[in-house]
Design a protein around this motif. Structure first.
Motif, mmCIF file in Angstrom:
data_model
loop_
_atom_site.group_PDB
_atom_site.id
_atom_site.type_symbol
_atom_site.label_atom_id
_atom_site.label_comp_id
_atom_site.label_asym_id
_atom_site.label_seq_id
_atom_site.Cartn_x
_atom_site.Cartn_y
_atom_site.Cartn_z
ATOM 1 N N SER A 186 0.857 -1.192 0.000
ATOM 2 C CA SER A 186 0.000 0.000 0.000
ATOM 3 C C SER A 186 0.890 1.238 0.000
ATOM 4 O O SER A 186 1.930 1.275 0.661
ATOM 5 C CB SER A 186 -0.936 0.001 1.213
ATOM 6 O OG SER A 186 -0.186 -0.070 2.406
ATOM 7 N N GLN A 188 1.424 5.182 0.723
ATOM 8 C CA GLN A 188 0.906 6.343 1.469
ATOM 9 C C GLN A 188 1.889 7.501 1.268
ATOM 10 O O GLN A 188 2.966 7.512 1.853
ATOM 11 C CB GLN A 188 0.749 5.999 2.954
ATOM 12 C CG GLN A 188 -0.430 5.017 3.187
ATOM 13 C CD GLN A 188 -0.415 4.443 4.582
ATOM 14 O OE1 GLN A 188 -0.059 5.129 5.537
ATOM 15 N NE2 GLN A 188 -0.773 3.169 4.698
ATOM 16 N N GLY A 189 1.525 8.384 0.337
ATOM 17 C CA GLY A 189 2.449 9.488 0.013
ATOM 18 C C GLY A 189 3.683 8.913 -0.672
ATOM 19 O O GLY A 189 3.582 8.197 -1.650
ATOM 20 N N ARG A 191 5.667 6.830 0.855
ATOM 21 C CA ARG A 191 6.054 5.574 1.518
ATOM 22 C C ARG A 191 5.208 4.397 1.031
ATOM 23 O O ARG A 191 4.034 4.536 0.725
ATOM 24 C CB ARG A 191 5.912 5.725 3.038
ATOM 25 C CG ARG A 191 6.814 6.824 3.607
ATOM 26 C CD ARG A 191 6.667 6.946 5.101
ATOM 27 N NE ARG A 191 7.206 5.742 5.772
ATOM 28 C CZ ARG A 191 7.033 5.493 7.074
ATOM 29 N NH1 ARG A 191 6.304 6.326 7.813
ATOM 30 N NH2 ARG A 191 7.551 4.424 7.625
#
Ligand code: GRF
Length: 196
Positions: A186, A188-189, A191
């Motif tokens: 996944s 996130q931004g 990361r």
């Protein structure tokens, strides 16, 4: 999942992915290989494994082919061309690249193939390695999925170093693709989280 692989050279990363789908733990299949180099040995490797191997240099045609083969994941495996923002947006968060250094070191324009390893040696860093990352609009810049280090030895030259880095590339590329196919990554931004 259907995996489309873009290549330009010998195809050892491609071979590693094919082996990973046949004998390893990648829950996917390589159903098309496209190269911008007509004589890339990687195309032979595809043919030897009964995978459609296509020589194509026009990016719009490449996008069409990937859609025709219903590709769920595009892997740039030793693909020596920068893909356009249009290509990136057509396959958002579904394109991964392998780069033979620890990004953000020794990456971006001009750093590809042996040049990377020569720059690593010339700079005098003690560790290099490989990086698998999602592809975004800027070359070698997308969110990093996995990295692994390789020690630079005093008697290394670009050839000996590239050989050890290539082995690490195969390992982390296969592992990253396995995780993608199991939907365990996944973003996130900047990361990437691995939900193993
Ligand atoms: C190698 O320089 C490798 O480090 C990079 O692309 C080049 C060719 O790899 N990823 P391959 O043997 O064609 O997969």
């Amino acid at each position: 999942l259907n995996i489309g692989v873009l290549v330009s050279g010998g195809g050892t990363n491609l071979q590693s992915i094919i082996d990973g789908t046949k004998f390893g733990n990648i829950k996917g299949n390589v159903n098309v290989v496209i190269s911008n180099k007509e004589n890339a040995y990687a195309l032979q490797r595809a043919k030897h494994n009964d995978i459609d191997a296509i020589y194509e240099t026009n990016e719009d045609k490449i996008i069409e082919i990937l859609k025709k083969y219903k590709v769920d994941l595009v892997v740039l495996a030793g693909y020596l061309k920068i893909i356009s923002p249009k290509f990136v947006s057509e396959f958002k968060d579904k394109i991964i690249n392998i780069h033979p250094s620890l990004i953000p070191s020794f990456c971006g324009g001009g750093y590809y193939g042996e040049k990377v390893h020569q720059a690593v040696i010339d700079y005098g860093v003690k560790f290099t390695g490989a990086t698998v990352h999602f592809v975004d609009e800027v070359a070698d810049n997308g969110p990093i999925i996995m990295q692994k280090t390789v020690e630079v030895k005093q008697d290394d030259d670009a050839k000996t170093l590239s050989k050890r880095v290539l082995e690490v590339e195969h390992k982390i590329l296969n592992e990253s693709i396995r995780l993608f196919c199991e939907n365990k990554l996944s973003i996130q931004g900047r990361r990437v989280f691995i939900n193993e």
